[in-house]
Design an enzyme around this catalytic site. Structure first.
Site, short mmCIF file in Angstrom:
data_model
loop_
_atom_site.label_atom_id
_atom_site.label_comp_id
_atom_site.label_asym_id
_atom_site.label_seq_id
_atom_site.Cartn_x
_atom_site.Cartn_y
_atom_site.Cartn_z
N ARG A 163 0.81 -1.22 0.00
CA ARG A 163 0.00 0.00 0.00
C ARG A 163 0.85 1.27 0.00
NH1 ARG A 163 -2.38 -3.77 -1.00
NH2 ARG A 163 -4.33 -4.56 -0.12
N SER A 212 -11.23 0.59 2.75
CA SER A 212 -10.50 0.27 3.98
C SER A 212 -9.72 1.48 4.46
CB SER A 212 -9.54 -0.90 3.74
OG SER A 212 -10.25 -2.07 3.44
N GLU A 282 -4.46 3.75 5.33
CA GLU A 282 -4.25 3.61 3.88
C GLU A 282 -4.54 4.92 3.18
OE1 GLU A 282 -6.26 0.55 1.82
OE2 GLU A 282 -5.55 -1.08 3.09
#
Length: 292
Positions: A163, A212, A282
Site C-alpha cells: 500500500r 478500507s 491507507e
C-alpha cells in the site's frame, strides 16, 4: 484546452467517496491528455493536487488551495496493445479495467473489481485485494510533472511496498501498461463476479466511505483489532465505524471531515492502548481545517 472544464470554488464533497471536503480554489477536469498538457503549461496555479475518484482520500472541510486536477471524467482510454498487454490511462476506473481484461480473456486483474478508484490511484498506493497488488502486473508507467514533463518509467524506478509507492514526488501517473495472463473469458468473468459478490456481502457499500481505512499490520487484520477493541458502531456525529466491517468508517449522512479525522484518531489511540499495535492509515488526509 477545447474539451477541459475549469470551475472555481468547486466543493470537493461532490468528488470524494466519503462525500466530505471543502472547496477547491480551482478545479479542472481534462477531457484528454492534450487538454491536460496545455492546461499545465498555461493555466495551472500551484500547488497542484491530482484527484481520481477520491476513494482513498479525506479532504478537510477548509478545502484545497491552488489547483485540483481531476482525472475521473477524462483520460479514459484503454486498449489491448498486445495479446496479453493492456495499456490504460489513469482516469480509467479499476472496475472498468477489470471487466475489460475479463472480456479479453486475460487473468490477473480480477481483484481490481473490488477497488473503488481509478488506475492512477491504484498505482499511487499499490492498491490490492485478495493477495494481489497493482504493481505485480505493471510493465511500465508514464508520469507527468506539474510543469508538464512526461516520462515513461519501469517499475524499478520506484520503491514499491504494501500500500505504498515511493519515488513519484509531485508528479502523477497518467498511463500504464499491465501484463496479464491468457485465460478463458468465461472463467475470468466468473472469478470477477464471485469477488464482487463477496465484497457486496461483507462491506458496507450502502454508505459513503473511502474503502478500507487502515493497512493490515503484519500477521494480523486491522478489522479484527478494531472489532476486538469494541469499536464497531463507535460514532462521532455521522461518522461511524461500520458495524458490518470494522475497517470501514462510513458517513451516515452529514458527517464532516473533521469528525471522520477525529474518529480515525480515536480508533488508532484505542487499538494502540489495548494491543500496542499502531494502525497506519491507507488513505491520505489533505487540505485545510475549516475556520468556521
Amino acid at each position: 484546452m477545447s474539451g477541459g472544464r475549469l470551475r472555481l470554488g468547486e466543493r470537493l464533497d461532490r468528488h470524494t467517496s466519503w462525500r466530505v471536503g471543502g472547496p477547491a480554489d480551482r478545479f479542472y477536469m481534462p477531457q484528454d491528455f492534450a487538454d491536460l498538457h496545455y492546461f499545465l503549461h498555461h493555466f495551472a496555479v500551484p500547488p497542484i493536487h491530482w484527484l481520481g475518484l477520491g476513494s482513498n482520500l479525506l479532504v478537510r472541510d477548509g478545502g484545497l488551495r491552488g489547483t485540483v486536477i481531476c482525472f475521473a471524467h477524462g483520460l479514459q482510454r484503454v486498449e489491448l496493445a498486445e495479446p496479453d498487454l493492456i495499456v490504460a490511462e489513469a482516469g480509467v476506473g479499476a472496475v472498468k479495467l477489470a471487466h475489460f481484461a475479463a472480456r479479453a480473456g486475460l487473468a490477473g486483474a480480477e481483484f481490481l473489481a473490488g477497488i473503488p478508484g481509478t488506475l492512477g490511484g491504484c498505482l499511487a498506493m499499490n492498491a490490492g485485494a485478495h493477495g494481489s497488488e497493482t504493481w505485480q502486473r505493471v510493465e511500465w508507467v508514464e508520469t507527468l510533472s506539474p510543469t508538464g514533463e512526461l516520462r515513461r518509467l519501469p517499475p524499478t524506478a520506484f520503491r514499491i511496498a504494501y500500500r505504498e509507492v515511493q519515488g513519484l514526488g509531485p508528479d502523477c501517473f497518467v498511463r500504464a501498461a499491465l501484463r496479464l495472463t491468457a485465460d478463458e473469458p468465461g472463467a475470468v468473468q466468473a472469478r470477477l463476479r464471485a469477488g464482487q459478490e463477496r465484497r457486496a456481502a461483507t462491506q458496507p457499500l450502502e454508505w459513503p466511505s473511502c474503502g478500507s481505512v487502515f493497512r493490515n499490520p503484519p500477521g494480523d487484520y486491522a478489522a479484527r483489532l478494531i472489532e476486538a477493541a469494541g469499536l464497531k458502531g463507535r460514532r462521532i456525529g455521522d461518522a461511524e465505524v461500520s458495524p458490518q466491517h470494522a475497517n470501514f468508517i462510513v458517513n451516515r449522512g452529514a458527517a464532516r471531515a473533521t469528525q471522520i479525522e477525529a474518529l480515525v484518531q480515536e480508533v488508532q489511540d484505542e487499538v494502540r492502548r489495548r494491543f500496542e499495535v499502531v494502525l497506519i492509515p491507507e488513505m491520505r488526509v489533505i487540505g485545510e481545517d475549516d475556520d468556521v
